[in-house]
Motif scaffolding. Structure first.
Motif, mmCIF file in Angstrom:
data_model
loop_
_atom_site.group_PDB
_atom_site.id
_atom_site.type_symbol
_atom_site.label_atom_id
_atom_site.label_comp_id
_atom_site.label_asym_id
_atom_site.label_seq_id
_atom_site.Cartn_x
_atom_site.Cartn_y
_atom_site.Cartn_z
ATOM 1 N N THR A 13 33.733 -3.558 -17.699
ATOM 2 C CA THR A 13 34.622 -3.390 -16.540
ATOM 3 C C THR A 13 33.915 -3.789 -15.261
ATOM 4 O O THR A 13 34.474 -4.481 -14.404
ATOM 5 C CB THR A 13 35.100 -1.930 -16.452
ATOM 6 O OG1 THR A 13 35.748 -1.563 -17.676
ATOM 7 C CG2 THR A 13 36.066 -1.751 -15.293
ATOM 8 N N THR A 14 32.657 -3.370 -15.127
ATOM 9 C CA THR A 14 31.852 -3.759 -13.963
ATOM 10 C C THR A 14 31.616 -5.259 -13.939
ATOM 11 O O THR A 14 31.685 -5.907 -12.887
ATOM 12 C CB THR A 14 30.509 -3.023 -13.982
ATOM 13 O OG1 THR A 14 30.739 -1.609 -14.042
ATOM 14 C CG2 THR A 14 29.688 -3.351 -12.746
ATOM 15 N N GLY A 39 34.744 -7.148 -12.837
ATOM 16 C CA GLY A 39 34.909 -7.000 -11.388
ATOM 17 C C GLY A 39 34.011 -7.942 -10.617
ATOM 18 O O GLY A 39 34.409 -8.523 -9.595
ATOM 19 N N LYS A 76 35.280 -11.259 -8.116
ATOM 20 C CA LYS A 76 34.837 -11.518 -6.737
ATOM 21 C C LYS A 76 34.348 -12.951 -6.580
ATOM 22 O O LYS A 76 34.650 -13.633 -5.596
ATOM 23 C CB LYS A 76 33.727 -10.538 -6.359
ATOM 24 C CG LYS A 76 34.177 -9.093 -6.238
ATOM 25 C CD LYS A 76 33.004 -8.196 -5.872
ATOM 26 C CE LYS A 76 33.426 -6.737 -5.808
ATOM 27 N NZ LYS A 76 32.273 -5.844 -5.495
#
Length: 708
Positions: free
Chosen positions: A273-274, A277, A281
């Protein structure tokens, strides 16, 4: 690219010094002298051409002699003797050797166009093509580099084609690396020209050396609407943290020049999940259309992993019947003599099946299903062992881990096994469907999950308390993972009112995607505003490249324009492509239905929506495509090749994957192509050559003879 002075050969041996896909002084250069003889390699190697045709041996008197491979004539040979006589023998005297002109074409059998039988054709010998084919064989068959120096293989090649100058393993390493560079440049050139939007799968793995590896695989649909899968990276990663995974994905995208990603499919680890993300970006910062809808739907969780968690949770407290059958299978598989006695029991019981039992891995429910399925078919053979084999009976009287071993299985155990098989069959079949990597899987997602939900609903009301208990546990796990992820269910599951709400949400998602693609790749107003924009290939129109997927011919342009005109009338009436698509009559689904072919044929009718469909259908619903690369990595990184460097591993795995592709990538139609005299792959090779020559001259002081 960094050169590692500690690189060892592919086989982990140290007798030949550093030998890698990178560490060579003349990458891509054949070791051929002006006379056509191979002279590079080790010190003291025989350089005369006659040694291709003569074998050296020691006579009974202890003197060195050479024997002709064709007629058997012998000549004296010593360190001070000339090879003139042997060369003259080959050129003029030998009655059995017939030299062949390499440029002479010969009759050969060639496969027919239909693929059945063969036909006669002409061919001529090509040294470079033979060497390239040898390099491909080593990669595809996962053979060690030293295979080319095996005596049996060298003799076979000589008898097959005496003209082929077999390279040493040092030379074949250079050929392997050149093959890797060539294939990589082809793929990079395709990505840069087509501007295709890719779907990624990624996974991590720990090798036998406790080194973390990460694989990234690209999935996309090419210009002929064929689903393609290519591994882009198989590299080391420092740890399994989210930032490390995200940076690794970023480096892969930069290296390959990919800045448009549709989805990234990963397993359910929290670190992913990190990582996603972080990638969102970066994609949004590179360009506005890097991620669809700002990356809202970029993260896709592996359905195969979720299904595995659901079923594993229901089977965590295994029934004694499964344990009893597992112990019986352990007995049979524990020694060759026990297996032979079991085969005799199968033969005496006249069981028709040819398969034997398989032992499961307790942590993998699908292997437990396969074990039960195979054991039930051979039930009579196990029962015969219980009647005739005292060792089988005593096996269950012994203790295991200070507890009495459960078994042997009785009638109730076999009946329970049948219940488990029927219970798990649906989940096993759906897991196989999710795990496919060579066909579209995103279109079966909703149907499969609805099948699972209906199955669980029916099993919770099962009379058998064992099945009902497992189904309730699995249903709780199912709701935890899927109610927040799947946007609709059928009326039969949630009722009409809730189903309508979810269908409305699903249509909203489709409209969001359609409007986003229209904004970036089409004209405003829901469709193509001007037909000139749609068919202006390569000039200004945002749809130019993407409409090339339809392979429209010039003769079809007028008919296509008429279709677009009809569509404009619908758009002017307030109907978008989504509305028109939903009014289409549903196709009858069968095994022959090809969803990609349907959208390819509907390209002119739904130009924007077909772009959405193309990207959606390229999306894999599981990470199995990336996980399969670890099987190859495990075979390459075995204990006998533990000294392989990461670059060697990546080169072998990636090239093998590219060569094994089931269908070639269809290239885009080139409208205007500028003449270029520069070849990036050639310059890259020259760069590596210069770096390695400087390295060798400054560090290893390799002699000029060794570098030829």
């Amino acid at each position: 690219m960094e050169i590692d002075p500690n690189m060892d050969s592919m086989d982990g041996s140290s007798d030949s010094g550093p030998e890698t896909l990178e560490n060579s002084s003349s990458i891509g250069k054949g070791e051929i002298s002006k006379k056509g003889l191979r002279v590079g390699g080790r010190k003291g190697k025989k350089k005369s051409k006659c040694w291709i045709h003569f074998d050296e041996y020691v006579s009974k008197e202890g003197k060195k002699r050479a024997r002709c491979k064709y007629c058997g004539d012998t000549y004296a040979f010593d360190s001070g003797c000339s090879t003139t006589n042997m060369n003259t023998h080959i050129d003029k005297r030998c009655k059995k050797y017939r030299p062949v002109d390499p440029t002479q074409k010969v009759l050969v059998k060639q496969p027919s166009v239909s693929g059945f039988g063969s036909s006669l054709g002409v061919s001529k010998f090509d040294q470079l093509r033979c060497r390239r084919a040898l390099a491909e064989m080593l990669i595809l068959d996962e053979l060690p580099f030293r295979f080319v120096e095996n005596r049996g293989f060298r003799r076979f090649c000589f008898e097959l084609c005496p003209l082929f100058d077999l390279p040493s393993r040092r030379t074949i390493v250079r050929e392997l690396y050149q093959l890797y560079i060539d294939e990589k440049m082809k793929l990079k050139k395709y990505f840069s020209r087509s501007k295709v939007r890719v779907c990624l799968t990624t996974d991590t793995w720990i090798s036998i050396q406790n080194i973390n590896y990460m694989v990234v695989t690209a999935h996309f649909i090419d210009y002929d609407w064929q689903l393609q899968k290519r591994i882009l990276s198989f590299s080391q990663i420092v740890d399994h943290k989210g930032d490390s995974i995200g940076k690794c994905i970023e480096n892969v995208l930069i290296e390959w020049g990919i800045d448009k990603v549709f989805t990234i499919t990963v397993d359910n680890a929290t670190a992913n999940t990190t990582a996603i993300g972080y990638v969102i970006k970066k994609l949004n910062s590179w360009q506005d259309d890097g991620a669809i809808l700002g990356g809202k739907y970029l993260h896709v969780r592996c359905c195969a992993h979720i299904l595995n968690l659901i079923v594993s949770d229901g089977l965590k407290d295994l029934h004694d019947s499964i344990v009893a059958i597992r112990n019986a299978v352990k007995f049979v598989k524990s020694s060759p003599s026990r297996l032979d006695r079991f085969k005799n029991a199968v033969a005496h019981e006249k069981i028709g099946t040819k398969g034997l039992v398989v032992l499961d891995v307790p942590t993998r429910w699908n292997s437990t299903y396969l074990m039960l399925e195979s054991a039930v078919k051979l039930r009579k053979a196990f029962e015969r062992l219980g009647e005739e084999d005292i060792h089988y009976v005593n096996y269950f009287r012994d203790d295991e881990n200070e507890q009495k071993r459960i078994g042997p299985p009785n009638c109730d155990d076999w009946d329970n096994a049948k219940v488990f098989i029927n219970f798990l069959a649906t989940f096993y079949d759906i897991t196989l469907d999710f795990s496919a990597s060579l066909r579209v899987t995103s279109n079966i997602y909703f149907k499969s999950w609805c099948t699972i939900r209906n199955q669980l609903n029916s099993l919770t009301n099962e009379i058998d308390p064992l099945v009902s208990k497992i189904a309730v546990s699995m249903q709780q796990k199912f709701d935890k993972y899927k109610l927040g992820y799947v946007k609709f269910r059928f009326d039969s599951i949630y009722g009409v009112e809730e189903s309508q709400s979810m269908i409305s949400k699903l249509k909203g998602v489709l409209l969001d995607l359609y409007e986003w693609y229209t904004r970036f790749y089409g004209s405003s107003g829901g469709g193509a505003k001007e037909t000139d924009d749609v068919f202006s290939f390569g000039v200004g129109g945002g749809l130019s490249d993407d409409l090339e997927f339809g392979r429209l011919k010039a003769t079809d342009e007028e008919d296509s324009l008429w279709g677009m005109k009809q569509q404009e009338e619908d758009i002017n009436k307030g109907k978008s492509e989504v509305d028109l698509y939903l009014l289409e009559r549903a196709e009858k689904l069968n095994e022959r239905f090809d969803v990609l072919a349907w959208w390819k044929n509907s390209l002119v009718k739904f130009p924007i929506l077909s772009m959405v469909a193309r990207d959606i259908f390229a999306m894999p619903v599981s990470t199995v495509a990336s996980e399969s690369a670890f099987s190859t990595g495990g075979r390459i990184l075995d204990p006998f090749r533990s000294s392989l460097t990461p670059k060697i591993v990546e080169g072998l795995i990636l090239t093998g994957n590219w060569l094994q592709a089931t269908c070639p990538i269809a290239e885009p139609r080139v409208v205007q192509e500028h003449a270029q005299n520069e070849d990036e792959s050639v310059h890259l090779l020259e760069h590596y050559i210069n770096v390695e020559i400087e390295y060798e001259s400054g560090v290893t002081n390799v002699s000029m003879d060794d570098k030829n």
